[in-house]
Design a protein around this motif. Structure first.
Motif, mmCIF file in Angstrom:
data_model
loop_
_atom_site.group_PDB
_atom_site.id
_atom_site.type_symbol
_atom_site.label_atom_id
_atom_site.label_comp_id
_atom_site.label_asym_id
_atom_site.label_seq_id
_atom_site.Cartn_x
_atom_site.Cartn_y
_atom_site.Cartn_z
ATOM 1 N N SER A 246 32.224 -6.666 46.973
ATOM 2 C CA SER A 246 33.047 -6.362 48.236
ATOM 3 C C SER A 246 33.630 -4.981 48.074
ATOM 4 C CB SER A 246 33.642 -7.512 48.825
ATOM 5 O OG SER A 246 34.154 -7.029 49.931
ATOM 6 N N THR A 247 34.271 -4.870 47.241
ATOM 7 C CA THR A 247 35.042 -3.605 46.822
ATOM 8 C C THR A 247 34.096 -2.573 46.639
ATOM 9 O OG1 THR A 247 36.892 -4.707 46.039
ATOM 10 C CG2 THR A 247 36.729 -2.571 45.484
ATOM 11 N N LEU A 248 32.976 -2.749 45.977
ATOM 12 C CA LEU A 248 32.140 -1.735 45.487
ATOM 13 C C LEU A 248 31.131 -1.317 46.743
ATOM 14 C CD1 LEU A 248 31.162 0.255 43.128
ATOM 15 C CD2 LEU A 248 29.546 -1.486 42.745
ATOM 16 N N ARG A 249 30.789 -2.215 47.661
ATOM 17 C CA ARG A 249 29.994 -2.040 48.568
ATOM 18 C C ARG A 249 30.850 -1.112 49.895
ATOM 19 N NH1 ARG A 249 29.466 -6.985 49.866
ATOM 20 N NH2 ARG A 249 27.682 -7.280 48.519
ATOM 21 N N SER A 250 32.051 -1.414 50.043
ATOM 22 C CA SER A 250 32.834 -0.678 50.885
ATOM 23 C C SER A 250 33.082 0.683 50.362
ATOM 24 C CB SER A 250 34.310 -1.262 50.961
ATOM 25 O OG SER A 250 34.250 -2.659 51.535
ATOM 26 N N TYR A 251 33.074 1.033 48.877
ATOM 27 C CA TYR A 251 33.314 2.135 48.400
ATOM 28 C C TYR A 251 32.206 3.059 48.696
ATOM 29 C CZ TYR A 251 33.262 5.622 44.681
ATOM 30 O OH TYR A 251 33.303 6.764 44.046
ATOM 31 N N THR A 252 31.136 2.363 48.457
ATOM 32 C CA THR A 252 29.780 3.227 48.750
ATOM 33 C C THR A 252 29.517 3.819 50.214
ATOM 34 O OG1 THR A 252 28.545 1.298 48.622
ATOM 35 C CG2 THR A 252 28.574 2.415 46.312
ATOM 36 N N GLU A 253 29.765 2.718 51.015
ATOM 37 C CA GLU A 253 29.330 2.976 52.345
ATOM 38 C C GLU A 253 30.476 3.966 52.918
ATOM 39 O OE1 GLU A 253 30.180 -0.686 54.226
ATOM 40 O OE2 GLU A 253 28.414 -1.685 53.740
ATOM 41 N N GLU A 254 31.848 4.031 52.346
ATOM 42 C CA GLU A 254 32.657 5.107 52.753
ATOM 43 C C GLU A 254 32.100 6.575 52.000
ATOM 44 O OE1 GLU A 254 37.126 6.453 52.039
ATOM 45 O OE2 GLU A 254 36.459 4.603 51.209
ATOM 46 N N ARG A 255 31.759 6.388 50.881
ATOM 47 C CA ARG A 255 30.952 7.808 50.521
ATOM 48 C C ARG A 255 29.821 8.299 51.156
ATOM 49 N NH1 ARG A 255 33.839 10.691 46.467
ATOM 50 N NH2 ARG A 255 31.774 11.347 45.698
ATOM 51 N N GLY A 256 29.080 7.197 51.360
ATOM 52 C CA GLY A 256 28.004 7.547 52.125
ATOM 53 C C GLY A 256 28.006 8.294 53.371
ATOM 54 N N ARG A 257 29.039 7.527 54.047
ATOM 55 C CA ARG A 257 29.340 8.049 55.622
ATOM 56 C C ARG A 257 29.842 9.721 55.436
ATOM 57 N NH1 ARG A 257 31.185 2.818 56.552
ATOM 58 N NH2 ARG A 257 33.369 3.420 55.857
ATOM 59 N N ALA A 258 30.515 9.866 54.476
ATOM 60 C CA ALA A 258 31.288 11.088 54.398
ATOM 61 C C ALA A 258 30.579 12.014 53.750
ATOM 62 C CB ALA A 258 32.472 11.106 53.319
ATOM 63 N N GLY A 259 29.109 11.810 53.404
ATOM 64 C CA GLY A 259 28.207 12.686 52.853
ATOM 65 C C GLY A 259 28.422 13.029 51.530
ATOM 66 N N LEU A 260 29.204 12.361 50.801
ATOM 67 C CA LEU A 260 29.586 12.778 49.380
ATOM 68 C C LEU A 260 28.508 12.394 48.453
ATOM 69 C CD1 LEU A 260 33.426 11.936 49.486
ATOM 70 C CD2 LEU A 260 32.271 14.176 50.049
ATOM 71 N N VAL A 261 28.062 13.392 47.723
ATOM 72 C CA VAL A 261 27.058 12.957 46.841
ATOM 73 C C VAL A 261 27.116 13.694 45.522
ATOM 74 C CG1 VAL A 261 25.119 12.381 48.401
ATOM 75 C CG2 VAL A 261 25.368 14.731 47.465
ATOM 76 N N GLU A 262 26.739 13.186 44.290
ATOM 77 C CA GLU A 262 26.985 13.762 43.053
ATOM 78 C C GLU A 262 28.352 14.037 42.738
ATOM 79 O OE1 GLU A 262 24.280 16.937 42.280
ATOM 80 O OE2 GLU A 262 22.631 15.866 43.172
ATOM 81 N N GLY A 263 29.307 13.307 43.159
ATOM 82 C CA GLY A 263 30.627 13.476 42.827
ATOM 83 C C GLY A 263 31.373 14.471 43.388
ATOM 84 N N LYS A 264 30.900 15.167 44.576
ATOM 85 C CA LYS A 264 31.478 15.968 45.367
ATOM 86 C C LYS A 264 32.588 15.470 46.411
ATOM 87 C CE LYS A 264 27.306 19.008 45.146
ATOM 88 N NZ LYS A 264 26.526 19.641 45.936
ATOM 89 N N GLY A 265 33.411 16.104 46.409
ATOM 90 C CA GLY A 265 34.521 15.895 47.486
ATOM 91 C C GLY A 265 35.773 15.220 46.998
ATOM 92 N N ALA A 266 35.702 14.945 45.859
ATOM 93 C CA ALA A 266 37.088 14.079 45.225
ATOM 94 C C ALA A 266 36.670 13.900 43.715
ATOM 95 C CB ALA A 266 37.202 12.784 45.800
ATOM 96 N N ARG A 267 37.897 14.300 43.008
ATOM 97 C CA ARG A 267 37.798 13.956 41.544
ATOM 98 C C ARG A 267 37.811 12.704 41.177
ATOM 99 N NH1 ARG A 267 42.996 17.817 39.549
ATOM 100 N NH2 ARG A 267 42.230 19.915 40.698
ATOM 101 N N SER A 268 37.286 12.378 39.765
ATOM 102 C CA SER A 268 37.141 11.205 39.630
ATOM 103 C C SER A 268 38.490 10.389 39.528
ATOM 104 C CB SER A 268 36.702 11.073 37.792
ATOM 105 O OG SER A 268 36.656 9.758 37.299
ATOM 106 N N GLY A 269 38.388 9.192 40.081
ATOM 107 C CA GLY A 269 39.381 8.053 40.302
ATOM 108 C C GLY A 269 40.252 8.459 41.656
#
Length: 1672
Positions: free
Chosen positions: A123-146
């Motif tokens: 559930s946590t991982l699914r929410s995380y990927t949906e949030e990243r997908g909505r923001a259009g962040l791919v290939e680690g762009k938009g935020a640093r690791s962690g």
């Protein structure tokens, strides 16, 4: 704490084996894991022991108490702790320990526990990927690791780690959500951060796949993964796709299992896979390139191992596949792919010496793409495009340039490239490469003004490429090409040469309206360039390109006219130029082919389409709506008038050229609507203002554009007809403009109309000056009326309380009108306007009124503002006010200038001489200083012109004021440094002020340089009174002192200004040119003035000798970009009329050579019979010899083309120019200095000039020959090679003795001097002596010299010469003997007949290895000297042509140290630096089991360090030996190698010096590294790699954790792509140089030292608690 101590402590705590129940035991263990009780910190080591106990000691899961305890432990204790931890130091090991404990609980507990644990994680991982997908962040762009926050976890990577550890258990439970793991994991890889994606591909996804021994019945396959990946797209997710694929085992991707079947999935047959690899190979980040290269290597290795037939899917438009393999062609294919991979890996380097040997090898791969008889090729061309694209993106410009040259020479059309791919490649990477301006620099073998090599190659390539393209692709390719040029900002130089290449493409119908628009956009790009000549030349070629490639059937004449409006008139398309005539011819030849205008009337019979179009165009232009609406007060744009005027002139010239009787009729027809409107200006009361403005705008443009710049033909019928038409309406125009200027202009927008009217009046005055003033008799009344009305407006005071806009606008218009009248009066003195009373009143009113009075801002109401609100802002009205002041100073300058003219009558002067401002010019100069602080920098020209008149009058009486004005004016000049349009005129006027002839001669007036001898008591009678010589000296000294005090300020100021100008000339080309040109023209005008004037002003050069010497030696080495611009300028100028920009643009001598040219021109036109001239030349001569002596004694580096070499070369060139005018008396004083210069070591060019100088001086003054023989008697130790200079002089003995009747004595002396040197031990001296001996002996035979001593020497001489001819006929001696005889200086060169500027400044430098920047072609001298009225003392062009064909040779054998011959294509890779070797040597033959061999050291010493060095990827024993030694020194716990046998290697032992005996050495083969790294990671080690990535940490800023595993990469390819994602951290070493990488041993040593240093600092800061631990 050690694990054993932990177990002992735990058993003591539990009292042995647990007996009180599992639940209480777990609780006790939870408390034990914390230091200091329940509130203490967790210990990772104790948690690890806890996990082991749960794994080993937990009873069966059937026990309800055990199940409950395990659930409480997992859900109630482990998960809450994990949710608040970060996967960073120092909690990294604790996360791994808790995950291990959680895994143990889930393994021992019932399946429901694993479901509960994974449900929250998913559930946590699914929410995380949906949030990243909505923001259009791919290939680690938009935020640093962690940094991204999960709903329940502070670090999403912790949740991923939990999922990775529990995934194997989850797969055993069908209902636990295993079916959604793969899609969720793939989504996390695509959109997740770098750390999340890496852990997914290294931990979770491999666990989901099937592997031997797996107990899972249904696992996702590699094909399912690929089906998802190939839909990710080829742009945003390339790096993540490569990350995922490179982490999967090769046997799953390429069907290389133990028993592959036909149904086995194989990526090698997928076209999308190979396109992904190709995209990855050219990615900007090196990690993606490395992963793509890894996949390519593995695919080729699998193909070579299986030896099966394989062929990928073919591209849609071609039957060729990107990859194929055949058992029959295995060797050829393996070799090709090995070479290609080697090339791609070599391109990762930045050093040109590494990349250069690879470039010819690309040709062999290119040949492999040629189709065979079966229609197949070994290699697909798209792979080569990847290689070239990679090179074109190199950081090394030299490698990029050489690869570009190689590609352009390939003849790519011979190879089976896919047309679309090749066109896109040329329009993309190739165009990006050719946009680099530095690539167009001139090569060393090219002369100045030559076309760059890249331009030649580019032209050949484009012409051949377009010619070989299919017809249906030509238009599309050319359109893409021109759009690419318009897509970004280009420099003018690439646009120029690309346009020049496009012109040579044969004419074809390819472009329509879209093509015209694209070329127009490129033209707009050129307008931003400050270089007018480059800008104009580029526009010329773009226009010619349009004429060659436009399909006239698809464009209308309106499209053509709109396009032509963007071509600059002055710069490119001036009337009468060759380009103008070509355009006329093109329009005429295509007259009936243009597409008709939409809705246009039918073309009348017998009338050309262009004529009909222009007639309609003029009518439509002059059509104005009856009601003008809100925009009635606005001025129309002049762009439309410019367009209409150009088309009228084109149509008229076409009619005149092809219909000799029709030009007048056609032009009158075109102008009829205009003339009708002009004639109604005064008769039509309701004529719209807009129509009047448009009529005057069109009239102005016609008059401006109709006059050819350089083609002033006497019978220009078009121009004559235009002037006749104008004269028919001139009275109406004058009356209308007078009415408007005097009473009707009242709004802000009317200021533009004022400028329009005055510009029209200027053109009318210019026309009247040609046709005759009698035809414009109303001009005098016009000027009188305009003057009276303007003065009245200016003198009218404002009585109202509110300042009205109308009054202020009338004042601005009045001031502008008066300024125009002053300009006309100065420009046309034949009008005799000074006799008019109005003009006399003007002179008084200008000087009476207050200076610099600001125009107050009026009150603005709604009616006044309109659409001009910006004008009423502070800045907007400020511009109006400064223009008002500017116009005032135009009038003031006119008045002052009139007063300075000698021809001005006393009556005219008397009317203004009584004014206070004239009687006290200091008031005006004060006003000038004030105005410089008010007026904008681009409007100060009239103020500076006034200062030019005032400063020479006031320099004696107003020293501080003059100094202040010069300082302020200099600041204004500096402010305009970036404004090319105004900088040069302003600088020119400033120099005329500071270096005014009167000011230049100040030092002469003051007696500077007078030397007074010792006084004596001799008496003199002056006017009847006795004066002693001492008294006279005192009087002279006092006079000098007074003069120095009066002029000292200006001398100091003048020297400071000179220094400033010289300083700025070092970075800005042309500044010194303006200064020296002004000075030389002042000292020696081009037109001979009166004798007195010449004598007065020529005294000043003596006072500014340093300035003139600087000009003679000037020639700074500018930046490469400035040098490039100079070369391209010269190239364009040499094109002459072929480039229309030369016709429309005035030639300005702003290159650095022009300074020396001006100085040499000055010297060449001095008269030796004039005492002042002769004295000046003698001083210059002496100063140059002193400078040469200083340079001889300097310790600077004297190598070829050094600054020292260049200065000496310039000195002797100037001395040769002066020599013909020097008399014998002066030459006798400097001859010894010349001999000393010859004795010094000199470069070849200087040596030739000195020899030439001595030859001429001896021929001119034979009396010096006796002193010449003394040069051979100097100390031989100091003249080993310098004596060759004097021997070379004797080679020309015939020239020296040409005017001497009795030569016997000198020839005998020459023989006696030469013969000893023929036996010298120095080879060069002997050669020179033998050559001189031969020439002298031949002269003796010709002169029939007799004598006993000659009879004695004859056999010796003939024997020496015979020996030189016979014994030296072979070997190097013979070759050098022949070379010295053929040398130009001893063969074709004639010292007297070749005495010209061309030989001195061009031929000698070009034949003596002098850099091309020092060659001054004769046409540059000719361009300057032709302006002089007197003749030059030296010929410009050499009358003899024998030297023109001589090429640079020297008798000394030269070894350049390089060879450009192409390497044989059959050679192997021996010439390539072995940084990279074929990849197959790194592939192990078989996969071995993981074997950990931990050795006990001989001394029993154990290391306390937690540092592990993994060197399994390193091949070279020397590097391993060095690492072993370094690891032992810094106390590493272990060194991991790929084979234990390496420790027995001699190279290893030579570097390790027995360190392997004191260090634990472990063997881990490369295939087992993944498992080894995972094992160490679970043990708490942080995996650190030494690699350059986008997210690498700087070594100087990174803090090493205590438990560190350092992974070192391979010497050639670094860390493989499949291992990079297993790294926790990448660290890179900061670099400052060009070389991209360090040796792996050096890199490892640097990191080991940094780790050790940090740990030592931590230990020194850590509290000493060891004693307490021992007591416990």
């Amino acid at each position: 704490m050690e694990p054993l101590l932990m177990v002992v402590e735990l058993l003591q705590r539990l009292g042995g084996v647990p007996q009180s129940g599992f639940s209480s035991t777990v609780q006790e263990l939870c408390r034990w894991c914390r230091h200091g009780g329940e509130q203490g910190t967790l210990d990772a080591g104790r948690v690890e022991v806890f996990g082991v106990l749960v794994e080993k000691l937990a009873p069966g899961a059937e026990d309800r108490d055990v199940s409950s305890s395990l659930r409480d432990l997992a859900v109630g204790w482990c998960l809450p702790l994990l949710q608040h931890l970060q996967l960073e130091e120092p909690s990294r090991r604790l996360v791994y320990s808790l995950c291990g404990l959680l895994h143990a609980c889930c393994r021992q507990a019932p399946p429901t526990l694993i479901r509960d644990v994974t449900t929250s994680i998913l559930s946590t991982l699914r929410s995380y990927t949906e949030e990243r997908g909505r923001a259009g962040l791919v290939e680690g762009k938009g935020a640093r690791s962690g940094e991204s926050q999960a709903p329940e976890y502070s670090d999403i990577r912790v949740a991923v780690e939990v999922l990775v550890r529990t995934a194997p258990l989850l797969l055993l439970e069908p209902g636990a959500g295993a079916q959604e793991l793969l899609p969720l994991a793939l989504t996390a890889v695509r959109v997740g951060e770098d750390g999340v994606a890496s852990r997914m591909v290294t931990g979770l996804i491999p666990a989901l796949l099937w592997h031997p021994g797996s107990s899972v019945s249904k696992c996702p396959s590699a094909q399912e993964i690929w089906d998802c990946v190939k839909h990710w797209g080829k742009t945003d997710s390339v790096s993540r796709s490569l990350l995922l694929l490179s982490s999967l085992p090769p046997h799953l991707l390429f069907g290389a299992g133990d028993r592959p079947s036909p149904d086995t999935f194989d990526l090698r047959i997928c076209l999308d896979f190979w396109e992904l690899v190709q995209t990855g190979l050219v990615q900007p980040d090196n990690i993606s390139r490395k992963r793509a290269m890894y996949l390519l290597k593995r695919a080729v290795q699998v193909s070579d191992t299986l030896r099966s037939e394989i062929r990928s899917e073919s591209q849609a438009e071609s039957n060729m596949c990107l990859f194929w393999w055949s058992a029959e062609k295995r060797k050829q294919l393996a070799q090709l792919w090995e070479n290609y991979i080697l090339i791609m890996e070599t391109l990762e380097e930045n050093q040109v010496h590494v990349i250069r040997p690879v470039l010819p090898r690309l040709k062999s791969l290119m040949d492999a793409t040629v189709l065979n008889d079966e229609g197949h090729s070994f290699f697909h061309t798209s792979w080569l495009l990847c290689a070239y694209k990679r090179i074109f993106e190199s950081k090394n410009k030299t490698a990029m340039k050489e690869s570009l040259f190689q590609f352009l020479d390939l003849g790519v059309t011979k190879y089976p490239f896919r047309t679309q791919d090749l066109c896109e490649f040329v329009c993309g990477p190739v165009m990006d490469a050719v946009s680099e301006s530095t690539f167009y620099s001139r090569s060393p073998e090219q002369i100045i003004g030559s076309r760059p090599i890249l331009a030649e190659k580019l032209q050949t390539f484009l012409v051949n490429f377009v010619e070989n393209l299919a017809e249906e692709f030509q238009g599309d390719f050319l359109m893409k090409l021109i759009k690419r040029m318009a897509a970004k900002h280009w420099c003018a130089i690439p646009i120029l040469f690309i346009s020049q290449a496009l012109v040579h493409i044969p004419s074809r119908k390819t472009w329509g309206v879209e093509g015209l628009h694209a070329i127009r956009e490129v033209m707009c790009c050129t307008l931003t360039n400050h270089q007018v000549l480059l800008r104009g030349a580029a526009q010329c070629y773009l226009l010619q390109t349009a004429m060659h490639l436009i399909n006239v059937e698809t464009v209308t004449l309106s499209d053509i006219s709109n396009f032509l409006a963007f071509v600059g008139t002055e710069e490119a398309l001036s009337r009468g130029s060759k380009l103008w005539m070509k355009l006329c011819e093109w329009l005429h030849s295509n007259d009936g082919n243009f597409r008709p205008e939409e809705g246009a009337a039918e073309l009348p019979l017998g009338r050309s389409a262009l004529s009909f179009y222009v007639h309609n165009l003029v009518e439509q232009y002059l059509k104005v709506p009856v009601t003008e609406g809100e925009n009635a007060s606005l001025m129309p744009e002049c762009f439309e008038a410019h367009l209409v005027a150009r088309m009228i002139l084109l149509a008229a010239d076409i009619e005149g050229q092809y219909n000799t009787q029709g030009d007048r009729k056609a032009l009158v027809c075109f102008l009829h609507p205009l003339l009708d409107a002009l004639k109604r200006l005064t008769t039509h009361a309701y004529l719209p203002v807009l129509k009047a403005d448009k009529s005057l705008q069109l009239l102005l443009k016609l008059l401006e554009m109709s006059v050819p710049k350089h083609d002033r033909r006497p019978e220009d019928r078009v121009l004559n007809v235009l002037r006749e038409c104008l004269m028919s309406s001139v009275e109406q125009v004058l009356e209308y403009t007078l009415r408007r200027l005097t009473s009707e202009l009242k709004t802000v927008s009317d200021l533009d109309r004022c400028h329009l009217y005055l510009a029209v009046m200027s053109e009318i005055m210019n026309t009247l000056s040609v046709v005759g003033w009698a035809r414009g008799c109303c001009v005098w009344s016009y000027i009188c009326s305009l003057t009276h009305a303007s003065i009245q407006h200016l003198q009218t005071s404002n009585d109202d309380e509110v300042l009205k806009l109308r009054q202020q606008i009338q004042k601005v218009v009045a001031r502008a009108s008066l300024a125009w009248i002053c300009k006309i009066n100065a420009q046309y003195p034949e009008l005799l306007l000074d006799s008019l009373d109005a003009v006399k009143t003007l002179a008084k009113s200008v000087l009476i009124g207050p200076f610099n009075k600001k125009l107050e801002k009026p009150f603005c109401n709604e009616e006044d503002s309109g659409s001009s609100e910006d004008v009423f802002s502070a800045e907007g009205w400020g511009k109006v006010s400064t223009q008002y002041i500017h116009d005032q100073w135009v009038c003031i300058h006119f008045i002052l200038n009139k007063l300075e003219q000698p021809s001005e009558t006393v009556a005219n002067k008397s009317c203004v001489l009584s004014l206070a401002a004239v009687e006290n010019p200091a008031l005006i100069l004060h006003a000038c200083v004030e105005a410089l602080n008010i007026v904008r920098s681009d409007q100060v020209l009239p103020i500076l012109q006034c200062m030019k008149i005032l400063v020479p009058k006031l320099y004696r009486s107003e020293e501080s004021l003059c100094s202040k004005s010069l300082d302020l004016a200099w600041k204004v000049v500096l402010d305009l440094n970036s404004n090319q349009l105004h900088f040069w005129p302003t600088l020119n006027v400033y120099i005329k002020i500071a270096f005014h002839p009167q000011l230049l001669s100040i030092s002469g007036e003051c007696g500077i340089g007078i030397k007074v001898k010792e006084p004596s008591v001799t008496c003199f009678w002056i006017h009847g009174s006795p004066w002693s010589q001492v008294s006279i000296v005192f009087v002279v000294a006092a006079t000098i002192s007074v003069g120095l005090q009066r002029s000292g300020w200006h001398l100091t100021c003048l020297f400071q200004i000179t220094d400033k100008l010289l300083e700025i000339s070092q970075t800005k080309i042309g500044v010194f040119n303006v200064l020296i040109t002004h000075c030389c023209q002042t000292w020696l005008p081009a037109v001979s003035p009166v004798e007195g004037f010449l004598q007065d002003y020529f005294m000043s050069p003596e006072n500014h000798m340093d300035l003139f010497l600087e000009a003679c030696l000037f020639g700074p080495v500018f930046r490469k970009d400035q040098r490039l611009i100079q070369d391209v300028h010269t190239h364009i100028e040499l094109l002459g009329d072929e480039c229309a920009a030369n016709t429309g643009t005035e030639c300005e001598s702003r290159d650095d050579q022009s300074v020396r040219i001006c100085a040499i021109n000055f010297l060449c036109h001095l008269n030796g019979s004039n005492s002042l001239h002769r004295k000046f030349m003698e001083n210059v001569f002496s100063k140059l010899l002193e400078k040469d002596e200083q340079l001889r004694n300097t310790k600077g580096r004297y190598y070829v083309n050094s600054m020292l070499h260049r200065l000496k070369n310039r000195i002797w060139q100037t001395l040769l120019v002066l020599l013909p005018q020097m008399n014998q008396v002066f030459l006798s004083s400097i001859i010894e200095t010349v001999y000393q210069a010859g004795l010094s070591d000199n470069q070849a060019s200087v040596k030739y000039l000195i020899e030439w100088f001595i030859i001429v001086i001896l021929q001119k003054c034979p009396e010096f020959i006796d002193s010449f023989w003394e040069c051979f008697s100097y100390n031989p130790e100091n003249t080993k090679t310098s004596i060759c200079t004097f021997l070379a002089v004797l080679v020309h003995i015939n020239v020296i003795l040409k005017n001497i009747s009795k030569k016997d004595q000198h020839l005998k002396k020459a023989l006696s001097v030469i013969l000893p040197w023929c036996l010298n031990h120095n080879f060069s001296v002997r050669l020179y002596a033998l050559l001189a001996l031969r020439q002298v002996w031949e002269a003796c035979l010709q002169s029939k010299v007799e004598g006993k001593e000659l009879q004695f020497l004859a056999p010796i001489i003939e024997s020496c010469l015979e020996h030189a001819g016979s014994k030296q006929s072979t070997g190097n001696a013979g070759k050098n003997w022949q070379r010295i005889q053929d040398h130009f200086f001893f063969g074709k060169f004639q010292p007297l007949e070749d005495y010209s500027l061309e030989v001195i400044f061009y031929i000698i430098p070009s034949l003596s290895d002098v850099i091309e920047d020092e060659w001054i072609p004769p046409w540059k001298f000719s361009r300057v000297m032709n302006r002089m009225s007197s003749s030059s003392s030296i010929d410009i062009f050499n009358p003899r042509s024998r030297l023109h064909d001589v090429k640079f040779t020297d008798w000394i054998q030269r070894d350049k140290g390089y060879d450009h011959a192409e390497v044989s294509q059959d050679d192997e890779w021996a010439d390539i630096q072995k940084k990279i070797i074929p990849w197959k040597n790194n592939v192990p033959d078989q996969v071995l089991e993981l074997i950990c061999q931990q050795r006990t050291t001989n001394s029993g010493k154990s290391s306390d360090s937690s540092l592990i060095i993994v060197a399994s990827l390193i091949d070279k024993p020397a590097n391993l030996g060095g690492l072993c030694r370094t690891s032992e020194i810094f106390g590493a716990s272990a060194l991991v190698v790929n084979n234990m046998n390496c420790v027995n290697d001699k190279q290893f032992q030579a570097l390790s010096v027995s360190a392997e005996q004191w260090l634990s050495v472990i063997e881990v083969r490369p295939p087992q590294l993944v498992e080894y790294l995972q094992q160490k990671k679970t043990e708490g080690h942080t995996i650190i790699g030494v690699e350059q990535t986008a997210n690498s940490h700087n070594l100087a800023q990174y803090s090493f954790p205590e438990k560190t595993l350092l992974l070192l990469g391979n010497e050639r390819e670094g860390i493989p792509a499949n291992l990079i994602q297993h790294l926790d951290v990448c660290v890179e070493i900061p670099q400052c140089g060009i070389i991209r990488s360090l040796n792996v041993h050096v890199s490892g040593a640097l990191l080991m030292w940094e780790y050790t240093r940090q740990q030592m600092l931590k230990q020194s800061a850590r509290p000493q608690n060891a004693t307490a631990l021992k007591k416990k």
